[in-house]
Design a protein around this motif. Structure first.
Motif, PDB file in Angstrom:
ATOM      1  N   GLN A 135      34.949  18.193  61.618  1.00 23.14           N
ATOM      2  CA  GLN A 135      35.978  17.760  60.669  1.00 23.14           C
ATOM      3  C   GLN A 135      35.700  18.299  59.272  1.00 23.14           C
ATOM      4  O   GLN A 135      36.626  18.687  58.559  1.00 23.14           O
ATOM      5  N   TYR A 136      34.442  18.323  58.867  1.00 19.81           N
ATOM      6  CA  TYR A 136      34.096  18.913  57.567  1.00 19.81           C
ATOM      7  C   TYR A 136      34.531  20.383  57.518  1.00 19.81           C
ATOM      8  O   TYR A 136      35.107  20.833  56.552  1.00 19.81           O
ATOM      9  N   LEU A 137      34.219  21.103  58.584  1.00 18.78           N
ATOM     10  CA  LEU A 137      34.499  22.540  58.603  1.00 18.78           C
ATOM     11  C   LEU A 137      35.989  22.848  58.729  1.00 18.78           C
ATOM     12  O   LEU A 137      36.441  23.907  58.321  1.00 18.78           O
ATOM     13  N   SER A 138      36.745  21.929  59.304  1.00 19.89           N
ATOM     14  CA  SER A 138      38.180  22.148  59.431  1.00 19.89           C
ATOM     15  C   SER A 138      38.936  21.662  58.188  1.00 19.89           C
ATOM     16  O   SER A 138      40.113  21.952  58.021  1.00 19.89           O
ATOM     17  N   GLY A 139      38.245  20.892  57.335  1.00 19.27           N
ATOM     18  CA  GLY A 139      38.884  20.379  56.131  1.00 19.27           C
ATOM     19  C   GLY A 139      39.616  19.069  56.365  1.00 19.27           C
ATOM     20  O   GLY A 139      40.305  18.582  55.480  1.00 19.27           O
ATOM     21  N   ALA A 140      39.441  18.488  57.551  1.00 18.73           N
ATOM     22  CA  ALA A 140      40.137  17.242  57.872  1.00 18.73           C
ATOM     23  C   ALA A 140      39.416  16.025  57.289  1.00 18.73           C
ATOM     24  O   ALA A 140      40.002  14.965  57.180  1.00 18.73           O
ATOM     25  N   PHE A 141      38.171  16.180  56.930  1.00 20.53           N
ATOM     26  CA  PHE A 141      37.364  15.040  56.503  1.00 20.53           C
ATOM     27  C   PHE A 141      36.508  15.465  55.323  1.00 20.53           C
ATOM     28  O   PHE A 141      35.828  16.473  55.389  1.00 20.53           O
ATOM     29  N   VAL A 142      36.604  14.713  54.236  1.00 20.58           N
ATOM     30  CA  VAL A 142      35.787  15.048  53.061  1.00 20.58           C
ATOM     31  C   VAL A 142      35.044  13.832  52.623  1.00 20.58           C
ATOM     32  O   VAL A 142      35.505  12.750  52.611  1.00 20.58           O
ATOM     33  N   ILE A 154      47.758  14.639  44.444  1.00 17.80           N
ATOM     34  CA  ILE A 154      47.735  14.988  45.866  1.00 17.80           C
ATOM     35  C   ILE A 154      47.317  16.444  46.031  1.00 17.80           C
ATOM     36  O   ILE A 154      46.483  16.770  46.870  1.00 17.80           O
ATOM     37  N   LYS A 155      47.880  17.324  45.214  1.00 17.52           N
ATOM     38  CA  LYS A 155      47.521  18.747  45.297  1.00 17.52           C
ATOM     39  C   LYS A 155      46.052  18.956  44.967  1.00 17.52           C
ATOM     40  O   LYS A 155      45.382  19.770  45.589  1.00 17.52           O
ATOM     41  N   GLU A 156      45.534  18.212  43.986  1.00 13.51           N
ATOM     42  CA  GLU A 156      44.120  18.328  43.627  1.00 13.51           C
ATOM     43  C   GLU A 156      43.237  17.903  44.791  1.00 13.51           C
ATOM     44  O   GLU A 156      42.231  18.539  45.085  1.00 13.51           O
ATOM     45  N   LYS A 157      43.608  16.816  45.474  1.00 13.79           N
ATOM     46  CA  LYS A 157      42.832  16.358  46.618  1.00 13.79           C
ATOM     47  C   LYS A 157      42.851  17.395  47.726  1.00 13.79           C
ATOM     48  O   LYS A 157      41.828  17.666  48.342  1.00 13.79           O
ATOM     49  N   ILE A 158      44.023  17.965  47.983  1.00 11.85           N
ATOM     50  CA  ILE A 158      44.129  18.988  49.022  1.00 11.85           C
ATOM     51  C   ILE A 158      43.282  20.190  48.642  1.00 11.85           C
ATOM     52  O   ILE A 158      42.549  20.735  49.464  1.00 11.85           O
ATOM     53  N   HIS A 211      39.956  21.846  50.656  1.00 10.66           N
ATOM     54  CA  HIS A 211      39.814  23.241  51.042  1.00 10.66           C
ATOM     55  C   HIS A 211      38.608  23.881  50.358  1.00 10.66           C
ATOM     56  O   HIS A 211      37.914  24.674  50.963  1.00 10.66           O
ATOM     57  N   GLU A 212      38.386  23.505  49.136  1.00  8.70           N
ATOM     58  CA  GLU A 212      37.236  24.068  48.436  1.00  8.70           C
ATOM     59  C   GLU A 212      35.937  23.668  49.127  1.00  8.70           C
ATOM     60  O   GLU A 212      35.057  24.488  49.306  1.00  8.70           O
ATOM     61  N   PHE A 213      35.811  22.410  49.523  1.00 13.67           N
ATOM     62  CA  PHE A 213      34.590  21.972  50.185  1.00 13.67           C
ATOM     63  C   PHE A 213      34.415  22.699  51.507  1.00 13.67           C
ATOM     64  O   PHE A 213      33.328  23.188  51.821  1.00 13.67           O
ATOM     65  N   LYS A 214      35.481  22.762  52.295  1.00 12.55           N
ATOM     66  CA  LYS A 214      35.436  23.446  53.580  1.00 12.55           C
ATOM     67  C   LYS A 214      34.993  24.896  53.391  1.00 12.55           C
ATOM     68  O   LYS A 214      34.107  25.385  54.102  1.00 12.55           O
ATOM     69  N   ASP A 215      35.586  25.553  52.426  1.00 12.04           N
ATOM     70  CA  ASP A 215      35.265  26.951  52.166  1.00 12.04           C
ATOM     71  C   ASP A 215      33.836  27.120  51.656  1.00 12.04           C
ATOM     72  O   ASP A 215      33.136  28.050  52.049  1.00 12.04           O
ATOM     73  N   ARG A 216      33.397  26.207  50.777  1.00 13.00           N
ATOM     74  CA  ARG A 216      32.027  26.287  50.253  1.00 13.00           C
ATOM     75  C   ARG A 216      31.010  26.055  51.360  1.00 13.00           C
ATOM     76  O   ARG A 216      29.976  26.730  51.404  1.00 13.00           O
ATOM     77  N   LEU A 217      31.308  25.115  52.250  1.00 10.51           N
ATOM     78  CA  LEU A 217      30.394  24.839  53.359  1.00 10.51           C
ATOM     79  C   LEU A 217      30.288  26.045  54.277  1.00 10.51           C
ATOM     80  O   LEU A 217      29.185  26.459  54.655  1.00 10.51           O
ATOM     81  N   LYS A 218      31.417  26.637  54.620  1.00  8.32           N
ATOM     82  CA  LYS A 218      31.405  27.828  55.479  1.00  8.32           C
ATOM     83  C   LYS A 218      30.664  28.984  54.810  1.00  8.32           C
ATOM     84  O   LYS A 218      29.898  29.694  55.460  1.00  8.32           O
TER      85      LYS A 218
END
Length: 70
Positions: free
Chosen positions: A63-70, A22-26, A30-37
């Motif tokens: 949703q991608y940018l907020s980290g709600a959707f990956v 679960i922690k890895e998924k979270i 966040h990593e994707f959101k941060d990389r996209l930004k």
């Protein structure tokens, strides 16, 4: 007695393993959101420009940018 201990230990280890997944998924979210930004900042691309260029719906991009959707 030993079997009880081993059974309990296996349950604890499995629970910890599930918590780590679960922690890895979270973290990945966040990593994707941060990389996209970061990419958007480096390329000087706004959210609306990215939506237009990729044809991704505005709501999905939010949703991608907020980290709600990956």
């Amino acid at each position: 007695m030993v079997l009880l201990f081993l059974n309990s230990y296996d349950k604890i280890r499995k629970k910890r393993g599930d918590e780590m997944k679960i922690k890895e998924k979270i973290t990945k979210k966040h990593e994707f959101k941060d990389r996209l930004k970061e990419a958007m900042t480096r390329l000087n691309v706004s959210q609306s420009a990215l939506v237009q260029q990729t044809n991704i719906p505005k709501s999905a991009m939010s949703q991608y940018l907020s980290g709600a959707f990956v």
